[in-house]
Write a protein that holds these residues in place. Structure first.
Motif: not given
Length: 652
Positions: A339, A342-343, A346, A359-360, A363-364
């Motif tokens: 995660a 991913l952050l 982005n 966005k990620s 989503a969390v």
């Protein structure tokens, strides 16, 4: 005389039954103390505490155990013992679930901020409770905190000592653990493996005693190495001799920290000591400790006004940097999770619009149990976000996800991402970014209206939490609006060189004085009219520019209609109702939950057909705590205990 054995069940002798009664009674008292302690911590965190566990069955069973006759049936003893232990397990499971939402940081801060130091019986009960739970880094951390406080000198002293010497403490812990367990689990002889663990802990103590400067303490990474070592021990940590050595080492490294920081800068040491038990937190084995330490250090540091030219303040800045690096894992020691990757990916794409960059992260917030470390790591980027407490936004008091407050947090994060980046740029905003700004402000206003209505009908603890969320949402919305104005003024770019030069005034001669005097009123009036016209042109131009740049960003107040609950189906069960556009929001009494699912569904269908000024498309039912418990829309009917309000009902 040995105990009598009948049908494989051992009947204890009267003295042993008395001991069992005493042990079980003490355990019940310790569980009640733990329960009250957790309730106080929950209140401090603005959470609604559950009602106390009903111990009537335990009381009756203990009374029955005490009154068992000497020649009683073995089955009677077995049934009473089984009944009590089953109740204890149920009680312990409830407490464990409540405790899982509380971090060691919260316990430590609560213990450090009570008006009077907590009694040792509280720390004893907590140590017993955490030792009884399945081993984890968090449970070990909480046990370590409780057992250290139990055997250390009083709170408030920078330099603390053991109440007993090491050998006495080890002997006492053997007796204490045997009493808690009802049997001997640890031999008095120390095994080779246990001896090696104790020897390693003693090495940490010796190392702490050799350090001569605060700079040296930080650079040797003593706290982090000791923390990792304690984590690696697993169940071996709970051996009485190991616990005794660990408590001794906790105090030794803490005393070294205070002594060296005090030598470096007494004023800084005084402030740090009065704020939080940093020395204990730096070797804490719980996973989120370092994040909380950073937050508290930032709170303290905000109040420092440091002149960079002052040699003393240069030294103070250096000490702050050292403080902020204590307990931080060395680079490369751990791999970031998926995660986090991913952050970071982005966030590195600066060409993306703000919402896509986070966005990620957003989503969390949709997950039942969000990755709080990921959220806090992002919030550390901006000073304004560091002061937010995630516990205010994530869950209801019953630990279910609070979707409404999570939406508030997502809007706050989104607004700050725009404010700190796009609105700090010198160039004009693209249409897509202007649309995002308008969306954030519109949704923030709508959500704020809904929160305000929930606050009016919620119980006091829930009101406190919702007020915090509502105020934070308003604060960040106003910050965004002020940033918009500054951005527009900055980009308007009117400089002094662009203003027309004033014409030189002719000095009137004496012969013209009378003419000037006779025309003064006309001239002044003409000048003021011209000034007002010029001001009007400038304001109109500025307004036009802002409108052109950002569009209709600040929305008008949306239509809200209060509904008379007496006119609604099942109105006697409703506290308050209001319509916002095509959505009807109703807060109900507790009696609503007693209706069958079929009756709830029928009532929702009737409510959807209520003749409001605007045809209703959505009906949302919430309880007194603001938690959604019923909904009907084009997507269907939902009367479950946990669901997400349809987007149109809140943010349309």
């Amino acid at each position: 005389m040995p105990p009598t054995v009948t049908n494989e069940i051992i009947i204890e002798e009267p003295f042993q039954i008395h001991q069992l009664f005493k042990q079980l009674s003490e355990e019940a008292i310790d569980l009640r103390i733990t329960e009250k302690f957790l309730a106080e911590v929950e209140r401090r965190m603005l959470k609604v505490s559950m009602s106390a566990f009903n111990i009537d069955i335990i009381k009756a069973a203990l009374q029955k155990l005490r009154d068992l006759p000497k020649d009683g049936s073995p089955m009677d003893f077995w049934q009473v013992d089984f009944q009590i232990k089953q109740e204890f397990q149920t009680w312990r499971n409830i407490l464990e679930k409540r405790d899982s939402k509380i971090e060691t940081y919260h316990l430590r801060r609560f213990c450090d901020t009570t008006q009077e130091p907590l009694d040792n019986v509280v720390y004893s009960a907590l140590a017993r409770f955490y030792r009884s739970l399945e081993h984890s880094g968090v449970n070990q951390s909480k046990f370590d905190l409780a057992i250290t406080r139990l055997f250390a000198s009083d709170r408030g002293q920078a330099y603390r000592t053991l109440r007993l010497n090491r050998s006495e403490l080890t002997e006492h812990l053997h007796q204490l653990f045997d009493n808690w367990d009802g049997k001997k689990n640890y031999p008095l002889e120390i095994s080779k493996g246990t001896a090696e663990i104790i020897e390693k802990i003693d090495e940490f103590i010796d190392e702490a005693g050799t350090l001569v400067s605060f700079d040296e303490l930080v650079k040797c990474n003593l706290f982090e190495r000791f923390r990792i070592f304690k984590q690696s021990l697993g169940q071996n940590f709970y051996h009485p001799a190991v616990v005794s050595a660990a408590v001794d080492c906790n105090l030794a490294v803490g005393n070294t920290f205070h002594a060296l920081l005090g030598n470096a800068n007494e004023n800084l040491h005084t402030r740090v000591k009065a704020t939080f038990d940093f020395a204990g937190a730096f070797h804490d084995t719980s996973p989120n400790t370092q994040i909380h330490i950073s937050e508290i250090l930032n709170e303290v540091k905000i109040h420092e006004t440091l002149d960079s030219k002052s040699p003393e303040n240069q030294e103070l800045r250096y000490l702050w940097d050292l403080l902020e690096h204590i307990g931080v894992e060395p680079e490369g020691s751990t791999q970031p999770d998926q995660a986090q990757n991913l952050l970071d990916s982005n966030l590195s794409k600066k060409s993306l619009p703000p919402q896509d960059r986070i966005k990620s992260l957003l989503a969390v917030l949709g997950e039942p149990e969000p990755n709080t470390k990921l959220l806090r790591d992002y919030m550390q980027k901006y000073e304004s976000l560091r002061v937010l407490d995630l516990n205010d936004f994530l869950h209801f008091s019953d630990e279910n996800a609070d979707q409404l407050c999570r939406k508030a947090l997502s809007l706050i994060l989104w607004a700050e991402e725009i404010r700190e980046n796009e609105l700090n740029q010198p160039k004009n905003l693209p249409v897509t970014i202007r649309d995002e700004v308008k969306t954030v402000l519109r949704k923030s206003q709508t959500l704020a209206d809904h929160l305000q209505l929930l606050i009016e009908v919620s119980d006091t603890p829930t009101q406190n939490r919702l007020l915090i969320v509502s105020n934070k949402l308003l604060e960040f919305r106003l910050k965004l609006e002020r940033a918009i104005v500054r951005f527009s003024n900055r980009n308007l770019g009117i400089s002094k060189s662009e203003t027309p030069n004033e014409e030189k005034k002719e000095v009137p001669s004496v012969s013209k004085v009378k003419k000037v005097e006779s025309a003064v009123v006309y001239t002044q009036t003409k000048s003021w009219v011209f000034a007002l016209l010029l001001l009007g042109v400038l304001v109109s131009g500025l307004t036009y520019y802002i409108t052109k740049q950002l569009g209709d960003i600040v929305p008008a107040v949306q239509e809200v209609e209060k509904i008379d609950t007496k006119a609604l189906p099942k109105g006697e069960m409703m506290r308050v109702a209001y319509r916002k556009k095509n959505a009807l929001f109703i807060t109900v009494q507790d009696e609503w939950t007693k209706l069958s699912k079929a009756d709830q569904k029928e009532t929702l269908e009737n409510l959807l057909n209520y003749p409001a000024k605007t045809k209703l498309e959505v009906v949302v039912i919430t309880n007194g705590a603001g938690k959604p418990i019923g909904q009907i829309s084009a997507e269907g009917v939902n009367t479950s205990d946990n669901f997400q309000i349809v987007e149109n009902a809140v943010l349309k």
